[in-house]
Design a protein around this motif. Structure first.
Motif, short mmCIF file in Angstrom:
data_model
loop_
_atom_site.label_atom_id
_atom_site.label_comp_id
_atom_site.label_asym_id
_atom_site.label_seq_id
_atom_site.Cartn_x
_atom_site.Cartn_y
_atom_site.Cartn_z
N CYS A 1 -2.87 -3.28 -7.54
CA CYS A 1 -3.84 -2.36 -6.91
C CYS A 1 -4.06 -1.13 -7.78
O CYS A 1 -5.19 -0.67 -7.95
CB CYS A 1 -3.34 -1.94 -5.53
N SER B 1 -8.43 -10.35 -7.67
CA SER B 1 -9.02 -9.90 -8.93
C SER B 1 -8.58 -10.81 -10.06
O SER B 1 -7.54 -11.46 -10.01
CB SER B 1 -8.60 -8.46 -9.22
N ARG C 1 -13.76 -1.62 -13.78
CA ARG C 1 -13.04 -2.28 -12.71
C ARG C 1 -13.59 -3.67 -12.48
O ARG C 1 -14.80 -3.88 -12.54
CB ARG C 1 -13.15 -1.47 -11.41
N ASP D 1 -6.08 -2.12 -10.83
CA ASP D 1 -7.47 -2.38 -10.44
C ASP D 1 -8.24 -1.08 -10.24
O ASP D 1 -9.45 -1.00 -10.51
CB ASP D 1 -7.52 -3.21 -9.16
N ASP D 2 -7.55 -0.05 -9.71
CA ASP D 2 -8.20 1.24 -9.43
C ASP D 2 -8.19 2.17 -10.64
O ASP D 2 -8.66 3.30 -10.55
CB ASP D 2 -7.51 1.92 -8.25
N ARG E 1 -14.41 -5.87 -9.88
CA ARG E 1 -14.63 -5.84 -8.43
C ARG E 1 -15.24 -7.11 -7.90
O ARG E 1 -15.69 -7.17 -6.76
CB ARG E 1 -15.57 -4.68 -8.08
N ARG F 1 1.03 7.08 -6.42
CA ARG F 1 -0.05 8.07 -6.53
C ARG F 1 0.48 9.47 -6.21
O ARG F 1 0.12 10.45 -6.87
CB ARG F 1 -1.19 7.72 -5.57
N ARG G 1 0.83 -1.21 0.00
CA ARG G 1 0.00 0.00 0.00
C ARG G 1 0.86 1.25 0.00
O ARG G 1 0.55 2.24 -0.68
CB ARG G 1 -0.92 -0.01 1.22
N ASN H 1 -9.04 7.10 -16.64
CA ASN H 1 -9.08 6.68 -15.24
C ASN H 1 -10.48 6.84 -14.67
O ASN H 1 -10.98 5.99 -13.94
CB ASN H 1 -8.07 7.51 -14.44
#
Length: 468
Positions: free
Chosen positions: A63, A444, A91, A66-67, A93, A26, A19, A86
């Motif tokens: 991650c 996922s 996605r 996926d986002d 989910r 990010r 994370r 974006n």
């Protein structure tokens, strides 16, 4: 300050590392250091820069994709996504994270993991309904008649199995499939050193239950259709076997489905030699492909199912079905061992198995598993792969040069956990160079596909030292 390394090093040490890596990327995008279309560093390069494992970086990249923050292209790498794309990215989910999965850098394909297709909400609602049950049900020991509604509900669960004539009295509720294996063994085995027969590759729980009962276990050779009848006859005669444990509908671990003709031959050997047959049917997701041994062997065939592989392993509920006339033995084994399941659990089982929604959920689970199986088959592109879209694992014979143990270690080093054929063989038994890949539908589909690509690259890149 705005590079990935700088932001990562200044971040708090709390929380999972993957994370922190994702947040650092990010942050670099927010600071303008990374622009839409920029390629992210290769996984191993960034792992070296941050002094972490490649699996951690790979998890962070997953991650981000996926986002919709990043996009991945096979053979090209991972790129910063366009902001407009974006906002509108689709996605995937359709999976359920648990705390363990969130903290792990590995894709665990050790055992099948169920997707949540609505069963969690059903279970929560069923628990809520328990508060409406009569108060005295919680103040007294459960009784045989008290279990009857749950046993009748189990008959609906078992309706797509070809069991022959079966009634509520033949069913005993167990603490999952493994508990059912032990109960049947207790009901059947006699003498000081009874012998149990299993397939040469078989569910390890058979052996564990036998060890608890001080029984000897003998492996029977197999071919592409399952147990070889002639070998079974020889083993049963030589060892005076009392019980065969087998899985003809979904053989674990190979995925073999024993055809009806072979089942007839095996049943004939059992009739001739007088041993019982326990059929473990816990993995099947669709209608049975042939008659059960309970139907083929009246008086000798036992059947076992559970909700663990298709609805929820957390509930620990299974169903052992005795031959007509031997249900008393099975019931006594349960009553003398644990008096029966807890009354709230039997009430919960009755509620869930009588709901139409439960069976719609099962269909959803089956279809979701199919997506993952098809992805694995397409990516691995291996002619030796044994698979069926309604079986939640695949059997992969390894190319010459790979030994099973070495391949499992190499796969884990690349972030994928598998089970070797050795796990399913007797200690001194035959184990081919093969691995079982279980479907993990709690990650996922993109993460699962990435794991399959890593396995494919391993299959194509043989170890430096060829082992034969």
């Amino acid at each position: 300050m705005g590079t990935i390394s700088e932001i990562y090093e200044s971040a708090s040490a709390d929380g999972p590392k993957y994370r922190a890596v994702a947040d650092a990327i990010r942050g670099a995008i927010g600071a303008g250091t990374l622009q839409p279309g920029d390629k992210l560093p290769p996984v191993r390069e960034l792992a070296w820069q941050l002094s972490i494992t490649p699996g951690t970086v790979a998890r962070a990249y997953t991650c981000l994709t996926d986002d919709g923050i990043a996009t991945a292209s096979v053979g090209r790498g991972t790129f910063v996504a366009d902001p407009e794309a974006n906002r509108h990215a689709a996605r995937d989910r359709h999976f359920a994270h648990d705390n363990t999965a969130e903290e792990s850098d590995l894709v665990n394909l050790f055992s099948p993991r169920l997707p949540d297709m609505g069963q969690v909400a059903l279970i929560h609602d069923a628990f809520a309904q328990l508060s409406e049950r009569p108060a005295l049900d919680l103040l007294n020991y459960p009784t045989r008649t008290g279990y009857a509604p749950a046993r009748r509900a189990a008959l609906r669960w078992l309706a797509d199995s070809d069991l022959g004539e079966v009634r509520e009295k033949h069913v005993v509720l167990t603490h999952g499939g493994q508990s059912g294996v032990s109960l049947v063994m207790q009901a059947v085995l006699k003498g000081r050193w009874p012998v149990i027969l299993v397939e040469e590759l078989s569910y390890p729980g058979f052996r564990r239950a036998a060890e608890l009962l001080r029984a000897d276990v003998v492996a029977v050779p197999m071919d592409e259709h399952g147990i070889i009848p002639q070998a079974l006859d020889e083993a049963a005669s030589r060892h005076e076997a009392q019980l065969l444990c087998t899985s003809p509908e979904v053989h674990n671990p190979t995925g073999i489905v024993t055809p009806p003709e072979r089942r007839e031959e095996i049943a004939e050997v059992a009739r001739l030699r007088g041993f019982h047959v326990l059929e473990d049917d816990c993995y099947r997701l669709s209608r049975a492909s042939g008659p059960s041994y309970r139907k083929l062997l009246p008086g000798q065939g036992w059947h076992l199912s559970s909700v663990s592989k298709t609805l929820s392993p957390a509930l620990r509920v299974g169903f052992a079905v005795a031959p007509d006339g031997l249900e008393g033995r099975l019931r006594r084994a349960a009553e003398h061992g644990y008096f029966g399941l807890a009354r709230p659990l039997t009430d919960l089982t009755e509620d869930l198995l009588t709901r139409d929604e439960t069976y719609r959920v099962l269909d959803g689970v089956r279809k979701e598993y199919q997506r993952y199986v098809r992805a694995a088959v397409e990516i691995l592109d291996c002619s030796d792969l044994v698979w069926h879209e309604d079986i939640p694992f695949l059997w992969l014979p390894l190319p010459r040069g790979w030994r099973a143990g070495a391949f499992v270690r190499a796969a884990e080093a690349h972030g994928v956990q598998l089970r070797s054929a050795d796990d399913f063989a007797l200690r001194d038994g035959f184990a081919p160079h093969a691995v079982r890949l279980a479907i993990n539908a709690q990650v996922s589909l993109k993460s699962f596909e990435a794991a399959m690509w890593r396995l494919r690259r391993l299959l194509e890149d043989l170890p430096d030292q060829i082992e034969v």
